[in-house]
Scaffold this active site. Structure first.
Site, PDB file in Angstrom:
ATOM      1  N   LYS A  84      30.941  84.318 -27.038  1.00 21.85           N
ATOM      2  CA  LYS A  84      30.597  85.701 -27.055  1.00 21.85           C
ATOM      3  C   LYS A  84      30.329  86.151 -25.625  1.00 21.85           C
ATOM      4  CE  LYS A  84      26.318  88.531 -28.633  1.00 21.85           C
ATOM      5  NZ  LYS A  84      25.244  88.590 -29.494  1.00 21.85           N
ATOM      6  N   SER A 159      25.330  91.410 -33.445  1.00 20.51           N
ATOM      7  CA  SER A 159      25.922  91.775 -32.057  1.00 20.51           C
ATOM      8  C   SER A 159      27.135  91.007 -32.036  1.00 20.51           C
ATOM      9  CB  SER A 159      25.104  91.905 -30.972  1.00 20.51           C
ATOM     10  OG  SER A 159      24.497  90.737 -30.555  1.00 20.51           O
ATOM     11  N   SER A 183      21.731  88.591 -35.005  1.00 15.46           N
ATOM     12  CA  SER A 183      23.143  88.874 -34.218  1.00 15.46           C
ATOM     13  C   SER A 183      24.147  87.662 -34.578  1.00 15.46           C
ATOM     14  CB  SER A 183      22.992  89.100 -32.675  1.00 15.46           C
ATOM     15  OG  SER A 183      22.624  90.275 -32.476  1.00 15.46           O
TER      16      SER A 183
END
Lengths: 498, 99
Positions: A84, A159, A183
């Site tokens: 990420k 996310s 997330s």
């Protein structure tokens, strides 16, 4: 032909050790998928320039090792992993999908990255996310939304949506995301993958771009529970660079380590049944806004747990369902404090104004997206002198109550089960006009961050919409430090589905 | 607890504290969103009334500090960290005059 969308980390490891294919061939298979699919899915923001060199170096190392040395290699050796965009890799860009970090090059490795490198994992690139991890759809990214590979008119969750989309589409064999309110678990659920938020502090936060420090943790996204556990085992552990990090005990703590646990551990993964007590917080499931298909699938999952030998108990958690309300006080407070470091002076974007204050205003106004601004103001509000007692202090009190309510519940049951999300993946744009409707996507996942306890999302079936299959997930939570119990039960649940 | 609606002046003050500028339309939109978010989080008021006073957190809100000792050798990271600054003069970051 290597098919990275069906290959697990464990199978890839075994194949690499047998010499079925080389690291380079495996990496090239992922790169081919990226080339074919990334334009449509927008999962990766960048593939690192040195990926092929990493692969060649791994192959060379493998060639020069004797069989006994090969046997010592990590399961992640030579395995392509996505990161990420809020996880720092020395010498590479990191932007947390925000314009405010334009041009920023990470000056050091996050501890999780150092550990992945030491294990010999191939770091493929950085994946799209909601800006500073603020969102549940990847739509607040400054670089466009990621699409759900199951239905490209829908969100992949967020996310860590880019990371989840990359793994399900075969653009990496596993990924590390971060989880502040769900997330990792929510995108894993939307994309039919396993996602884990481990016990708070069990993985170092050093080198993650902070959102809510008392809630944040890096977490694995993978196809199977075993793969997720391989990733966790690689990155976990106490780290002097993060004073809140902890070493998890070998055996579960915080509840009774049942004889079953040790029996299950000594029997490895072959244990066919379990005698764990699973609590179901029915009051939580009766809240409005929970999709009928999600509830039906959850009830089927509970039947499956029964068939595995689990005892199912209804439990009452009166305060826990209010975690989301607490979150929208605690998180903006921590987030606005974190975002104050972005001022155009130290790093990232700089936009010139007429004075130093003008520089700040120009830089921050130009650099932060809508959701960031909303939460900056909320944070300033709940921390301001007139409202601190009314909001922040109260929220902390309720949070402590939530933590204690969980501790008491885990005196009675070993595991608590809920759906991972209240709905299957929603349409792109569907929740962007009403922030509250987006926030509710985290209603079940946030509770584990509030309570600092471990939670896992495991694929549990599908809902059907407009002729498309949309994955659903079962969330299992355990007492503080009892992460192994989740991996064990998760593995059993997973195998019972096949 | 009854809560007064957030005013445009409140939003302006918060924007100033946050060092961001908002257009008039953004302020109005933010005001409405604030109202609905604060109404949602107001649920904690009722729960807080029933929480145990002085209950101690187990880990979730316990702060952990390390000893302020054993610094690394001075200056070894200075060059790398300063290279990220948008404006720099020698070993300093450069900002506009404030007086």
């Amino acid at each position: 032909m290597i098919d990275p969308s069906s290959l697990t980390i464990k199978d890839a490891h075994d194949a690499l050790m047998r010499g079925d294919f080389t690291v380079l061939e495996l990496v090239q298979a992922c790169l081919k998928r990226i080339e074919e699919k990334n334009k449509e899915l927008n999962a990766y923001l960048e593939v690192y320039a040195n990926v092929l060199e990493q692969a060649k170096a791994a192959d060379l190392k493998l060639k020069n090792l004797r069989a006994a040395q090969r046997a010592q290699l990590s399961n992640l050796f030579g395995v392509p992993i996505a990161l990420k965009d809020n996880i720092l890799v020395k010498g590479e860009r990191a932007s947390a999908s925000s314009r405010i970090l334009e041009g920023y090059i990470a000056p050091y490795d996050a501890t999780v990255v150092r550990k992945l490198k030491e294990a010999g994992a191939i770091l493929l690139g950085r994946t799209n996310m909601d800006e500073f991890a603020m969102g549940s759809s990847t739509e607040t990214s400054a670089f466009g939304s990621t699409k759900n590979p199951y239905d490209t008119s829908r969100v992949p969750g967020g996310s860590s949506g880019g990371a989840a989309a990359a793994v399900v589409a075969g653009m990496a064999l596993g990924a590390l995301g971060t989880d502040t309110a769900g997330s990792v678990r929510q995108p894993a659920s939307f994309c039919g993958l396993v996602g884990v938020k481990n016990t708070y502090g069990s993985i170092s936060r050093s080198g993650l771009i902070a959102m809510g420090n008392s809630l944040d943790i890096a977490g694995p996204i993978a196809k199977t529970v075993e793969d997720a556990e391989i990733l966790f085992d690689c990155v976990k552990g106490r780290d002097p660079l993060d004073s809140t990090s902890v070493e998890l005990p070998r055996l579960p703590i915080g509840g009774q380590a049942t004889t079953h646990d040790s029996a299950c551990q000594s029997a490895g993964r072959q244990q066919p049944t379990t005698k764990l007590k699973v609590g179901v917080p029915r009051n939580f499931l009766e809240m409005k806004g929970i999709d009928a298909d999600v509830l039906e699938n959850f009830n089927q999952s509970i039947e499956r747990l029964k068939a595995l030998g689990c005892t199912i108990t209804d439990i009452s958690l009166p305060t826990v369902p209010h975690s989301l309300a607490v979150y929208y006080v605690v998180m903006p407070a921590e987030l606005s404090t974190n975002l104050s470091r972005f001022d155009g002076v130290k790093y990232g974007l700089y936009r010139e104004g007429e004075s130093l204050l003008g520089d700040y205003l120009q830089t921050r106004t130009g650099g932060f997206g809508k959701e960031a601004r909303r939460r900056l103001l909320l944070g300033a509000f709940v921390l301001s002198s007139g409202y601190y007692d009314a909001y922040y202090r109260k929220a902390i009190n309720v949070r402590i109550q939530i933590e204690r309510e969980f501790a008491a519940a885990f005196e009675e049951v070993d595991v608590i089960a809920t759906p991972t999300t209240p709905t299957p993946a929603f349409k792109l744009g569907e929740k962007m006009t009403d922030p509250l409707s987006m926030y509710v996507a985290d209603i079940f996942t946030i509770v584990a961050n509030m309570g600092a306890i471990p939670a896992i999302s495991i694929p549990s079936g599908y809902a059907h919409r407009e002729g498309k299959r949309l994955p659903l997930g079962l969330q299992l939570m355990a007492a503080y430090g009892n992460d192994r119990r989740l991996f064990m039960l998760g593995t059993l649940f997973e195998s019972a589905q096949q | 607890m009854s809560r007064m609606s957030v005013t445009i002046a409140d939003i302006e003050k918060l924007a100033t504290l946050s060092r961001i500028s908002l257009t008039p339309e953004e302020k109005e939109k933010m005001r409405g969103e604030f109202d609905s978010i604060l109404e949602y989080v107001a649920a904690i008021n009722k729960i807080a009334e029933h929480t145990e006073k002085d209950a101690r957190s187990i880990v979730a809100t316990v702060n952990v500090l390390r000893e302020d000792t054993e610094p690394h050798e001075s200056g070894i990271y200075t060059g790398t960290l300063l290279s990220a600054a948008p404006k720099r003069e020698g070993n300093y970051v450069k900002v506009k005059k404030i007086l």
